[in-house]
Write an enzyme that holds these catalytic residues in place. Structure first.
Site, PDB file in Angstrom:
ATOM      1  N   GLU A   1      13.776   2.368  12.914  1.00  0.00           N
ATOM      2  CA  GLU A   1      12.805   3.682  12.547  1.00  0.00           C
ATOM      3  C   GLU A   1      11.645   3.610  13.434  1.00  0.00           C
ATOM      4  O   GLU A   1      11.586   2.703  14.305  1.00  0.00           O
ATOM      5  CB  GLU A   1      12.266   3.397  10.960  1.00  0.00           C
ATOM      6  CG  GLU A   1      11.529   2.123  10.945  1.00  0.00           C
ATOM      7  CD  GLU A   1      10.923   1.920   9.367  1.00  0.00           C
ATOM      8  OE1 GLU A   1      11.081   2.762   8.813  1.00  0.00           O
ATOM      9  OE2 GLU A   1      10.650   0.724   9.237  1.00  0.00           O
TER      10      GLU A   1
ATOM     11  N   LEU B   1      11.526   1.342   6.100  1.00  0.00           N
ATOM     12  CA  LEU B   1      11.050   1.960   5.033  1.00  0.00           C
ATOM     13  C   LEU B   1      11.716   2.987   4.421  1.00  0.00           C
ATOM     14  O   LEU B   1      12.042   3.961   5.231  1.00  0.00           O
ATOM     15  CB  LEU B   1       9.677   2.247   5.202  1.00  0.00           C
ATOM     16  CG  LEU B   1       8.650   2.467   3.983  1.00  0.00           C
ATOM     17  CD1 LEU B   1       8.440   1.591   3.144  1.00  0.00           C
ATOM     18  CD2 LEU B   1       7.276   3.283   4.632  1.00  0.00           C
TER      19      LEU B   1
ATOM     20  N   ARG C   1       7.308   4.370  -5.357  1.00  0.00           N
ATOM     21  CA  ARG C   1       7.554   3.254  -4.424  1.00  0.00           C
ATOM     22  C   ARG C   1       6.862   2.220  -4.279  1.00  0.00           C
ATOM     23  O   ARG C   1       6.795   0.870  -4.012  1.00  0.00           O
ATOM     24  CB  ARG C   1       7.467   3.855  -2.979  1.00  0.00           C
ATOM     25  CG  ARG C   1       8.028   2.901  -1.618  1.00  0.00           C
ATOM     26  CD  ARG C   1       8.181   3.725  -0.384  1.00  0.00           C
ATOM     27  NE  ARG C   1       6.915   4.267   0.232  1.00  0.00           N
ATOM     28  CZ  ARG C   1       6.667   5.073   1.238  1.00  0.00           C
ATOM     29  NH1 ARG C   1       7.608   5.249   1.898  1.00  0.00           N
ATOM     30  NH2 ARG C   1       5.430   5.414   1.344  1.00  0.00           N
TER      31      ARG C   1
ATOM     32  N   TYR D   1       0.857  -1.101  -0.032  1.00  0.00           N
ATOM     33  CA  TYR D   1      -0.121  -0.102   0.062  1.00  0.00           C
ATOM     34  C   TYR D   1       0.815   1.265  -0.121  1.00  0.00           C
ATOM     35  O   TYR D   1       2.040   1.219   0.235  1.00  0.00           O
ATOM     36  CB  TYR D   1      -1.144   0.143   1.313  1.00  0.00           C
ATOM     37  CG  TYR D   1      -0.411   0.173   2.459  1.00  0.00           C
ATOM     38  CD1 TYR D   1       0.628  -0.795   3.245  1.00  0.00           C
ATOM     39  CD2 TYR D   1      -0.579   1.522   3.144  1.00  0.00           C
ATOM     40  CE1 TYR D   1       1.045  -0.359   4.431  1.00  0.00           C
ATOM     41  CE2 TYR D   1      -0.247   1.848   4.245  1.00  0.00           C
ATOM     42  CZ  TYR D   1       0.772   0.835   5.015  1.00  0.00           C
ATOM     43  OH  TYR D   1       1.421   1.312   6.067  1.00  0.00           O
TER      44      TYR D   1
ATOM     45  N   LYS E   1       6.330  -1.756   1.554  1.00  0.00           N
ATOM     46  CA  LYS E   1       5.541  -1.078   2.253  1.00  0.00           C
ATOM     47  C   LYS E   1       4.136  -2.019   2.134  1.00  0.00           C
ATOM     48  O   LYS E   1       3.351  -1.906   1.547  1.00  0.00           O
ATOM     49  CB  LYS E   1       5.095   0.221   1.698  1.00  0.00           C
ATOM     50  CG  LYS E   1       4.208   1.073   2.753  1.00  0.00           C
ATOM     51  CD  LYS E   1       4.194   2.584   2.192  1.00  0.00           C
ATOM     52  CE  LYS E   1       3.102   3.326   3.139  1.00  0.00           C
ATOM     53  NZ  LYS E   1       3.552   3.414   4.809  1.00  0.00           N
TER      54      LYS E   1
END
Ligand code: PMP
Length: 282
Positions: A181, A205, A51, A32, A149
């Site tokens: 992250e 990511l 992406r 997504y 993702k």
């Protein structure tokens, strides 16, 4: 009334239906994007679709039939959902299979689902003096392909739920004492006026906002060091920020119950300067 888009048509939220045999439901087999929209204009759309294309490619999920129409569909959906600022979610699963099997039927056609909701103004824009975020750190429990993702967000959900139940605003993941992250963001820290962020790898990511913030900083003549951020150091940082498409830039002032020793007022902080010039490159 909220509008959505499924595969080939716009549908009202109440009408939209997806089969439980969709592999997104059965296996979390999907990817997504979240695209922020300001005054009806998608922000950094090409980066987000780029992406999404890479996530599809990495997972071997086919591009949806309407791939080339996605910008136009987003445009129409944003008009239909009327809020001037929105978060648009574009979700592509591998599609509805005839039977449950880890190995997909090569004939399966991807499911494209697009929805949007109101994007609330970053509270640090409205009140830059408000208390910074309080986060906890957790050992990163995720897989080794965080660069994709994926809709499979169980680890992130469990971590954020845990933090929320403890009254915290978020989570920073670490692996062996090194920051990876946030559970839904990238992390930056400032030491002696040097800005550091974790390098791109399979452990994080590659955030569109991360890249945008690096460009904003470069534009101000500030180099960003993409290198390992040690957890023990981050407690001593001058500033810590998290970045994401929906949060933009937000300051962190407490980590694991330890108040950061922030000496500057928000007016002299780099995060505030970046937020003020956030749209200057668009
Ligand atoms: N890392 C994770 C795990 C995220 O969920 C997000 C938000 N989607 C980010 C980083 C930030 O990415 P972006 O700036 O592209 O929203």
């Amino acid at each position: 009334m909220t509008w959505t888009y499924l595969n080939k048509e716009f549908l009202r939220r109440e009408e939209v239906k997806i089969s439980p045999f969709d592999r997104g439901f059965l296996f979390g087999d999907g990817v997504y994007e979240v695209i922020p929209v300001y005054e009806e204009k998608p922000f950094l759309l090409e980066d987000h679709l780029g992406r999404l294309g890479r996530s599809l490619n990495s997972t071997g999920i086919k591009n949806p039939q309407k791939w080339n129409d996605i910008p136009g569909i987003i445009h129409e959906l944003v008009k239909k959902n009327t809020f001037s600022n929105q978060s648009v979610y574009v979700q592509v699963t591998r599609g509805e299979d005839s039977i449950r099997n880890h190995i997909p039927d090569p004939k399966v056609q991807p499911t494209l689902f697009i929805t949007s909701s109101e994007l609330k103004v970053n509270p640090y824009r409205l009140d830059p003096e408000r208390k910074g975020l309080e986060v906890k750190t957790l050992e990163d429990p995720r897989w080794n392909r965080c660069d994709i993702k994926a809709v499979t967000l169980l680890s992130n959900i469990m971590a954020m739920n845990e933090a929320n139940l403890e009254g915290k605003d978020g989570v920073i993941f670490c692996t062996n004492g090194e920051v990876t992250e946030g559970a839904a963001s990238n992390v930056f820290a400032v030491f002696d006026n040097q800005v550091i962020t974790t390098p791109e790898s399979n452990q994080i990511l590659s955030g569109i906002t991360r890249k945008h913030v690096i460009s904003l900083l470069n534009n101000k003549g500030i180099e960003v060091q993409e290198r390992v951020l040690k957890l023990e150091d981050i407690y001593k940082a001058e500033e810590v920020w998290v970045t994401s498409s929906t949060q933009e830039i937000q300051p962190v002032t407490k980590i694991d119950g330890r108040e950061l020793d922030i000496k500057k007022s928000y007016k002299d902080s780099l995060w505030h300067e970046l937020l003020t010039s956030y749209f200057s490159l668009a």
